[in-house]
Design an enzyme around this catalytic site. Sequence first.
Site, short mmCIF file in Angstrom:
data_model
loop_
_atom_site.label_atom_id
_atom_site.label_comp_id
_atom_site.label_asym_id
_atom_site.label_seq_id
_atom_site.Cartn_x
_atom_site.Cartn_y
_atom_site.Cartn_z
N SER A 48 41.74 42.35 50.31
CA SER A 48 43.01 41.97 49.68
C SER A 48 44.25 42.42 50.44
O SER A 48 45.31 41.84 50.28
CB SER A 48 43.06 42.53 48.26
N HIS A 93 39.50 37.25 46.07
CA HIS A 93 40.47 36.45 46.84
C HIS A 93 39.83 35.23 47.51
O HIS A 93 40.52 34.47 48.20
CB HIS A 93 41.17 37.33 47.89
N LYS A 153 43.50 34.61 40.31
CA LYS A 153 44.14 34.35 41.61
C LYS A 153 44.13 32.85 41.89
O LYS A 153 44.92 32.12 41.30
CB LYS A 153 43.48 35.23 42.68
C1 LIG Z 1 39.72 42.51 45.56
C2 LIG Z 1 40.18 42.56 44.14
N1 LIG Z 1 39.27 42.75 43.17
C3 LIG Z 1 39.62 42.79 41.88
C4 LIG Z 1 40.92 42.63 41.48
C5 LIG Z 1 41.28 42.71 40.03
O1 LIG Z 1 41.42 41.45 39.48
P1 LIG Z 1 42.32 41.21 38.17
O2 LIG Z 1 43.71 41.06 38.65
O3 LIG Z 1 41.75 40.01 37.54
O4 LIG Z 1 42.15 42.45 37.34
C6 LIG Z 1 41.90 42.40 42.44
C7 LIG Z 1 43.31 42.19 42.00
O5 LIG Z 1 44.26 42.49 42.53
C8 LIG Z 1 41.53 42.37 43.81
O6 LIG Z 1 42.45 42.19 44.75
#
Ligand SMILES: Cc1ncc(COP(=O)(O)O)c(C=O)c1O
Length: 408
Positions: free
Chosen positions: A202, A230, A261
């Site tokens: 991310s 992502h 996302k």
């Molecule tokens: C790699 C990754 N996993 C999980 C999440 C968490 O997802 P959510 O925003 O649905 O809680 C994010 C969110 O920023 C992320 O970037």
Amino acid sequence: MAGMPCRIDTSAPAAAPSVGPLPEALAWIEGEIDALRAAGLERPARVREGRQAGEVCLDGRTLVNFGSNDYLGYAGDVRLTKAASKGSCAEGFGAGASPLVSGHSQAHEVLELSLARLLGVEAALVFPSGYAANTATIAALAGAEDFIASDERNHASIIDGCRLSRARIGIFPHRDLAALDALLTTARDARRRLIVTDTLFSMDGTIAPLAGLADLARKHSAMLLVDEAHATGVFGARGSGLVEETATADGVHVRVGTLSKALGAAGGFVAGNATFIHWLRHKARAWMFSTAHPPGVAAAATRAIALVEQEPDRRRDLVVRAADFTARLRHAGLDIGGAEAQIVPVIVGAPHAAVNLAEQLFDEGFFVPAIRPPSVPAGGSLVRVSLSWLHEPRDLARLAKVLAAHAC
Ligand SMILES: Cc1ncc(COP(=O)(O)O)c(C=O)c1O
């Protein structure tokens, strides 16, 4: 702003309370805030106005929006809004209870079936967020007698899941398969071994070596959990993510993802074998002890999955534009690390440098957030460009030019 027909009713806003001194028991927080400020790590609380699309209205200014994960442009799409209101009308707005009790509605059931179909797996389980999906699943899969190997750049929700599990944790250098192999060799005595990784990272836009990870999981009889947060909607012929793109489904045991996302909705999911999902319903505490997300949100996410299937051109365009954009930045001599997808960091080092660059971009009409520790390691502050299908190629060309002028 174009395409933004309605605004929330702000005719009678609650008066902002004045800020008083901290109660004595919390007075230590003042010092913490001073330290954050001095280190350039204080965060603003921004209010966004209206619906975001390729543009966003922040602090009264309309900017080209490179600061959201709305990769396919569905977050502000009225088709999702309509699906959400239809779902809410049919099933009420609030879920009322955890899925374990009575919160799992027909809208959630349809969403789980749609996700399983998209990913080509037997079953899926929907969580209130991707964060909850990671923490709950990792803590369910591993306990104190187990070992978790975690890539050093994994998302905070993976890190927190590892901590919550109380397993022994080994951090391996980013994407370093030899180091992971060695780490797993030292963990032969553990009851179980679990490898956890983002698929598309991310913060730096790099991609995990999924085939190599699957080989090591096989070699060491380890479980492999990947977070497609992502990548869902962006990669793969069907748009299900990098596991599909790299044809590694046989070697990946657990796929976690988010609906928030590219899918433009909210909530998280875990997908895989049906018996595993059935077991997870008895072990995943964030699913058992947290209210299900609103049925209307589930209905919107289901609509987004259908759109991902019907509109493959969006992900294809995005991938092509991301390759062109990263090539431009590299050509201009910018440090974008190993970026290879729609997330493109411009690495500047110090937190203040990242904030300054973000402010310069703001003045030029771009919203590109500064990312600082603890989101990235000390010395690795950056501005992160998140591309969306909604961006016009001319916006990308102009941003590349402005970045080259300010960041070199
Ligand atoms: C790699 C990754 N996993 C999980 C999440 C968490 O997802 P959510 O925003 O649905 O809680 C994010 C969110 O920023 C992320 O970037």
